[in-house]
Enzyme design. Sequence first.
Site, PDB file in Angstrom:
ATOM      1  N   SER A 327       0.802  -1.233   0.000  1.00 16.11           N
ATOM      2  CA  SER A 327       0.000   0.000   0.000  1.00 16.11           C
ATOM      3  C   SER A 327       0.829   1.274   0.000  1.00 16.11           C
ATOM      4  CB  SER A 327      -0.943  -0.004   1.207  1.00 16.11           C
ATOM      5  OG  SER A 327      -1.914  -1.023   1.066  1.00 16.11           O
ATOM      6  N   HIS A 370     -15.308  -0.392   3.009  1.00 11.19           N
ATOM      7  CA  HIS A 370     -15.233   0.946   3.596  1.00 11.19           C
ATOM      8  C   HIS A 370     -16.419   1.823   3.184  1.00 11.19           C
ATOM      9  CE1 HIS A 370     -10.969  -0.333   3.819  1.00 11.19           C
ATOM     10  NE2 HIS A 370     -10.943   0.437   4.895  1.00 11.19           N
TER      11      HIS A 370
END
Length: 646
Positions: A327, A370
Amino acid sequence: MKRPPKDIIASSRTISRRALVVGASQIAIMAVLGWRMRSMQVEHADEFRLLAEENRINIRLLPPSRGLVFDRNGIAIADNEQNYRVVMVREDAGDVGEVLARLTEIVDIAPDDLARAMEEMQRRSPFVPVTIAERLTWEDVAKINLNTPALPGISAEVGQSRVYPWGADLAHVVGYVGPVSDYDLSRIDDQDPLLQIPKFQIGKTGAENKLEHTLRGSAGHRRIEVNAVGRVMRELDRQEGDAGKDVQLTIDNRLQTYAQARLDGESAGVVVIDLENGDLRAIASAPSFDPNLFVRGISVTDWTGLNEDKYRPLSAKAVQGTYPPGSTFKMVTALAAMEDGVLAADETVYCPGYTDVYGIRFHCWKNGGHGNIDLHDSLKQSCDCYYYEIAQRVGIDKMAAMARKLGLGIRHDLPLSAVASGLAPDKEWKSSVRGEDWRIGDTVNASIGQGYVLASPLQLAVMTARIATGHEITPRLVRLIDGVEQPSGRGESLGLNENTLRRVRAAMVDVCNNRRGTAYGTRILTQGYEMAGKSGTSQVRRITAEERAAGVTRNEDLPWERRDHALFVSYAPIENPRYAVAVIVEHGGGGSSAAAPIARDVILQAQYGGAPPLDAYPANQRSAIEQQQRRIEARIPMGAKAQSRA
């Protein structure tokens, strides 16, 4: 009875002719002798003078003093020490075996050293001095000098040998020297006569190797007179060579020793860059090794132990190792999309916990998803689905171009061994290297730093430095050569939109300082010292559907070699950033839990120039941090402690 006048006249003529012939012959002989003498005395004088002198005068090379290596504060990190040794010239010794037998009665020499010396003498010219043994005591030297008449061809000398005062702490940066070998001679195009001196030390790895010609210097010589049996009678003259140039690196020894100690027990690497000039303040890799072992001749046991260690202590993970950046690559994808105009900063993407791409499901780390999420929150909470979506819009070629602009996928020119290039893949790369077409799934994987993307901690530190400053920061390891300043590593503007960079930086700030940020647990509390960052976790292997169904998704459930790598990049302070840090913990699991605490501790150490106060840490961590600081203080060598307090 008188001879007739005619006979007398004839006899006189005969004698005159004979005298003329003899005289002419004598004149001819004298002329030849004169010409030969002139030839020998005038035309070939130098040749015969050299032949005569070689019978009584020998010329021997004098190795120069190797240049020293210092850290940025003037602390010696590669030094020279006196080395007493005994050498033999085979042509002067006569019966080599007998002389060596006498020598072993006077001083203790290992059988292996004797065997190696005998082998070396057979390979070298008879006039070349061969080292029999090194690192003798002064008492041994005195005994050899006292028994010189019984040891023809043997002499005791004092030379220099390399020593590394900080041992393992700088092994991967400075490297080490070792005796020149046949392999070295076969692979380098170097006609320097110094390389023909047995056991002459040259750089093998690290800065010692890459700066070899700078550090080596040039040879001197001495002329010595020997008697009929080759024994040295006196030194006629000596011309010292030119010492190697001293080099000052950008490394801060105090920070380096701390970083190395902080990595203790891990298979890991950390890089610290000064954003003002690109100076590499620390390049630590763990575990490490003692370079002095190689200078003195490493034992089979030690060599086997280093090679068979699964944590690879000989590997400089900070610059040689390449890993999927995970990430930490998301800033690259975001910047590529916004610079290309296919993404607005306030645009949201819906994350249900996965993204379907042509029948293949790509998961987010958060199973429940999310929900609707924008750029800021996608970095703060490290949502994967957000980047799966925007990567399909911008495409791999523009992502790869942005990666290279930020310092990924290129080899940075540093005097270190095997600096990795990493990989910022694009369509052309896959076609030319793998002979395959690029697929949309490759782009999706690359968007979160997986798939073909590879980066070293050095490259990730450069990436972070460029994001933090907006400038083309180039890493610099050499600060001074013989007192001459080397070019700065701070370059021109990257040409990226400042508003775009500002949005990415704000998200990185919240990663560490917002309660919902992935690295909130490793925040810095001291005002003016706070850091911004991004965590990353790169998969070593893909989790199968069967494993997911069986609940085998945690790193703790797997053998060490199959666990995920942990990464973290950061810069500090938030206002007017000064340092960028990148950390890799091999098979460490989560970036926030394994790598972020190391990055936080190292960047605090860099900012304070020593141990930070405990109130810089969250209250619930201070007791553990205090114990850690004591443990590291005990681990750092006494010399480093004294310097850090200076």
